[in-house]
Write a protein that holds these residues in place. Sequence first.
Motif, PDB file in Angstrom:
ATOM      1  N   VAL A  73       0.842  -1.193   0.000  1.00 14.92           N
ATOM      2  CA  VAL A  73       0.000   0.000   0.000  1.00 14.92           C
ATOM      3  C   VAL A  73       0.878   1.246   0.000  1.00 14.92           C
ATOM      4  CG1 VAL A  73      -2.025  -1.059   1.065  1.00 14.92           C
ATOM      5  CG2 VAL A  73      -0.237  -0.096   2.515  1.00 14.92           C
ATOM      6  N   CYS A  74       0.252   2.387  -0.325  1.00 15.72           N
ATOM      7  CA  CYS A  74       0.977   3.606  -0.684  1.00 15.72           C
ATOM      8  C   CYS A  74       1.909   4.157   0.387  1.00 15.72           C
ATOM      9  CB  CYS A  74      -0.019   4.699  -1.054  1.00 15.72           C
ATOM     10  SG  CYS A  74      -1.231   4.273  -2.305  1.00 15.72           S
ATOM     11  N   GLY A  75       1.359   4.464   1.571  1.00 12.83           N
ATOM     12  CA  GLY A  75       2.128   5.178   2.581  1.00 12.83           C
ATOM     13  C   GLY A  75       3.389   4.459   3.013  1.00 12.83           C
ATOM     14  N   PRO A  76       3.302   3.215   3.477  1.00  6.92           N
ATOM     15  CA  PRO A  76       4.510   2.499   3.884  1.00  6.92           C
ATOM     16  C   PRO A  76       5.489   2.290   2.736  1.00  6.92           C
ATOM     17  CG  PRO A  76       2.546   1.435   4.759  1.00  6.92           C
ATOM     18  CD  PRO A  76       2.072   2.469   3.794  1.00  6.92           C
ATOM     19  N   SER A  77       4.994   2.036   1.542  1.00 10.21           N
ATOM     20  CA  SER A  77       5.866   1.867   0.386  1.00 10.21           C
ATOM     21  C   SER A  77       6.712   3.110   0.160  1.00 10.21           C
ATOM     22  CB  SER A  77       5.026   1.570  -0.862  1.00 10.21           C
ATOM     23  OG  SER A  77       5.806   1.571  -2.029  1.00 10.21           O
ATOM     24  N   ARG A  78       6.102   4.270   0.253  1.00  7.34           N
ATOM     25  CA  ARG A  78       6.825   5.529   0.048  1.00  7.34           C
ATOM     26  C   ARG A  78       7.787   5.810   1.191  1.00  7.34           C
ATOM     27  NH1 ARG A  78       3.489   8.742  -3.870  1.00  7.34           N
ATOM     28  NH2 ARG A  78       2.026   7.174  -4.634  1.00  7.34           N
ATOM     29  N   GLY A 135       3.525  16.663  -6.426  1.00  5.48           N
ATOM     30  CA  GLY A 135       2.463  15.677  -6.391  1.00  5.48           C
ATOM     31  C   GLY A 135       2.109  15.202  -5.006  1.00  5.48           C
ATOM     32  N   LYS A 136       1.982  13.907  -4.863  1.00  8.48           N
ATOM     33  CA  LYS A 136       1.465  13.272  -3.660  1.00  8.48           C
ATOM     34  C   LYS A 136       2.575  13.071  -2.624  1.00  8.48           C
ATOM     35  CE  LYS A 136      -0.505   8.734  -2.375  1.00  8.48           C
ATOM     36  NZ  LYS A 136      -1.302   7.603  -2.875  1.00  8.48           N
ATOM     37  N   TRP A 137       2.317  13.464  -1.381  1.00  9.08           N
ATOM     38  CA  TRP A 137       3.268  13.295  -0.297  1.00  9.08           C
ATOM     39  C   TRP A 137       2.942  12.045   0.519  1.00  9.08           C
ATOM     40  CZ3 TRP A 137       7.828  13.606   1.322  1.00  9.08           C
ATOM     41  CH2 TRP A 137       8.191  13.716   2.667  1.00  9.08           C
ATOM     42  N   ALA A 142       0.507  16.591   9.382  1.00 13.44           N
ATOM     43  CA  ALA A 142       0.895  17.639  10.328  1.00 13.44           C
ATOM     44  C   ALA A 142       2.077  18.433   9.781  1.00 13.44           C
ATOM     45  CB  ALA A 142       1.250  17.021  11.684  1.00 13.44           C
ATOM     46  N   ASP A 143       2.169  19.698  10.183  1.00 15.95           N
ATOM     47  CA  ASP A 143       3.204  20.585   9.656  1.00 15.95           C
ATOM     48  C   ASP A 143       4.614  20.034   9.849  1.00 15.95           C
ATOM     49  OD1 ASP A 143       1.242  22.331   8.896  1.00 15.95           O
ATOM     50  OD2 ASP A 143       1.613  23.796  10.501  1.00 15.95           O
ATOM     51  N   ARG A 144       4.841  19.323  10.949  1.00 20.95           N
ATOM     52  CA  ARG A 144       6.216  18.857  11.222  1.00 20.95           C
ATOM     53  C   ARG A 144       6.678  17.797  10.225  1.00 20.95           C
ATOM     54  NH1 ARG A 144       2.845  16.586  14.947  1.00 20.95           N
ATOM     55  NH2 ARG A 144       2.945  14.330  15.326  1.00 20.95           N
ATOM     56  N   PHE A 145       5.737  17.176   9.512  1.00 20.63           N
ATOM     57  CA  PHE A 145       6.100  16.167   8.519  1.00 20.63           C
ATOM     58  C   PHE A 145       6.230  16.750   7.114  1.00 20.63           C
ATOM     59  CE2 PHE A 145       3.406  13.549  11.548  1.00 20.63           C
ATOM     60  CZ  PHE A 145       4.485  12.940  12.170  1.00 20.63           C
ATOM     61  N   PHE A 155       8.043  22.351  -2.979  1.00 22.67           N
ATOM     62  CA  PHE A 155       6.919  21.412  -2.948  1.00 22.67           C
ATOM     63  C   PHE A 155       5.741  22.041  -3.664  1.00 22.67           C
ATOM     64  CE2 PHE A 155       3.069  20.025  -0.314  1.00 22.67           C
ATOM     65  CZ  PHE A 155       2.882  18.839  -1.005  1.00 22.67           C
ATOM     66  N   TYR A 156       5.167  21.283  -4.586  1.00 20.79           N
ATOM     67  CA  TYR A 156       3.882  21.650  -5.154  1.00 20.79           C
ATOM     68  C   TYR A 156       3.073  20.373  -5.248  1.00 20.79           C
ATOM     69  CZ  TYR A 156       0.240  23.277  -8.316  1.00 20.79           C
ATOM     70  OH  TYR A 156      -0.976  23.597  -8.874  1.00 20.79           O
ATOM     71  N   GLY A 157       2.026  20.298  -4.449  1.00 23.13           N
ATOM     72  CA  GLY A 157       1.248  19.076  -4.421  1.00 23.13           C
ATOM     73  C   GLY A 157       0.275  19.081  -3.268  1.00 23.13           C
ATOM     74  N   PHE A 158       0.022  17.911  -2.714  1.00 21.06           N
ATOM     75  CA  PHE A 158      -0.911  17.797  -1.599  1.00 21.06           C
ATOM     76  C   PHE A 158      -0.357  16.820  -0.583  1.00 21.06           C
ATOM     77  CE2 PHE A 158      -2.013  14.824  -4.894  1.00 21.06           C
ATOM     78  CZ  PHE A 158      -2.397  13.654  -4.254  1.00 21.06           C
ATOM     79  N   ARG A 159      -0.716  17.019   0.661  1.00 20.69           N
ATOM     80  CA  ARG A 159      -0.128  16.258   1.753  1.00 20.69           C
ATOM     81  C   ARG A 159      -0.723  14.860   1.905  1.00 20.69           C
ATOM     82  NH1 ARG A 159       0.666  20.583   6.793  1.00 20.69           N
ATOM     83  NH2 ARG A 159       1.149  22.426   5.503  1.00 20.69           N
ATOM     84  N   GLY A 160      -1.928  14.666   1.442  1.00 20.54           N
ATOM     85  CA  GLY A 160      -2.641  13.418   1.707  1.00 20.54           C
ATOM     86  C   GLY A 160      -2.333  12.304   0.732  1.00 20.54           C
TER      87      GLY A 160
END
Length: 463
Positions: A73-78, A135-137, A142-145, A155-160
């Motif tokens: 899945v996306c988050g852990p892979s990244r 793109g995708k982060w 949260a701001d600290r991440f 950065f140009y993209g979205f945090r989710g």
Amino acid sequence: MKLPRQVFLFLVSFFALINGWAQDKPNIVFILSDDAGYADFGFQGSKEFKTPELDKFAKNSVIFTQAYVSAAVCGPSRAGLLTGKYQQKFGFEENNVPGLMSKNGITGDDMGLPLDQKTMADYLKEQGYKTAIFGKWHQGNADRFHPTKRGFDEFYGFRGGARSYMPYGTNNELKRDEDRLERGFGDFKEHDGYLTDDLAEEANSFMERNQKNPFFIYLAFNAVHTPMEATEEDLKKVQGLTGKRKTLAAMAIAMDRACGKVFDHIKELGLDKNTLIVFTNDNGGPSDANESLNDPLSGTKANHLEGGIRVPFLMSWPGKLKPNTVYDNPISTLDLLPTFLNAAGGDVNAVEGLDGVDLIPYVQGKNNGKPHEVLYWKKENRGAIRQNDWKLVRFPDRPAELYNIKEDIAETNDLASKYPEKVRELYKKLFDWELTLERPLWQLERRFEGKAATRMDTYRNHN
């Protein structure tokens, strides 16, 4: 008088050469697609999907036939590819999902890449690189991440983890803050066009502004992740398909076009001879959600069969890697950071705890061994291990399965009962590796029963 664009680009390239702007350090462009099917590219054999730009790039690249991600899945892979480490080592085992609370009380926005972990952008900045992500982060809302606090200059993209390809506004309601488009830190403003095209334009603009320096671009498309949204123009180009499959093909056309814009601009700027480019995908295609195809692999996004973890992978570096060649040994997206760092003039051997390796000596034939004899996967009580050609898949609710991947790429012939000693050997090796890991920083509660639980699991896995 304003010069025509082609004349301007020619003059830029010409003066770059005569003024000695060329760098010893290569520029690095890393392009990541999102939720694409293993079979949904022309260079992967698709007859339905049209990807001429990536097909052309493949002919000038090394094609890796056994490339894996470190999570399905996306988050852990990244998190794994950004750090060069198995993400379970620092507790990033499950997707970070907004609006939900984990069993230990961590809320969605506070689920992110731990601050004590350095990213590939951190390491490349130390080597003098200008760095950017478009793109995708999906590494914490949260701001600290924030990416600009994790080694990225721009950065140009979205945090989710997913958002609309169309601008949010009157007819397209924004429901989650992490979906907002952001430039730099805190400057939120929606784009005007189709997001896939816009991200390529942003990457090209960054290259123009930073061509005097070695640069690193992480172009993290959200294509072809849901929502299923394509332009009418691209939909008209798809023949013989219907429903989600047609929309997916149109979205793939847009992503391929965007990749082509980036490849062309690198050449227009005279940077093509000194740019290392990688294209890959973040996990297997979710065949249920977007009707992607992972043939000939079994499985899909979110599971540990080959269809969930094996991905297309292309690498080009003129003068260093022979074009139109194939590399057959297993590799991992964990190898990206070590490969980039060494290419940039750094020393991977000076970095502790990496699980990836520099791929270049292997592809060049200077190292005839395998980059990885063993690869691991884990999410909660599910897991998998591949050792050479043998692969064990562990399930929470039924006996483990054993496959010989070399002879059975589709994982249709379970050999567990035939080779019980091999099952025990791999099971123990997987368990021993798990003992070295941190406890997950968050595990999402299953708050619903029946169909509602299924819907929640789908959201957790596909976000």
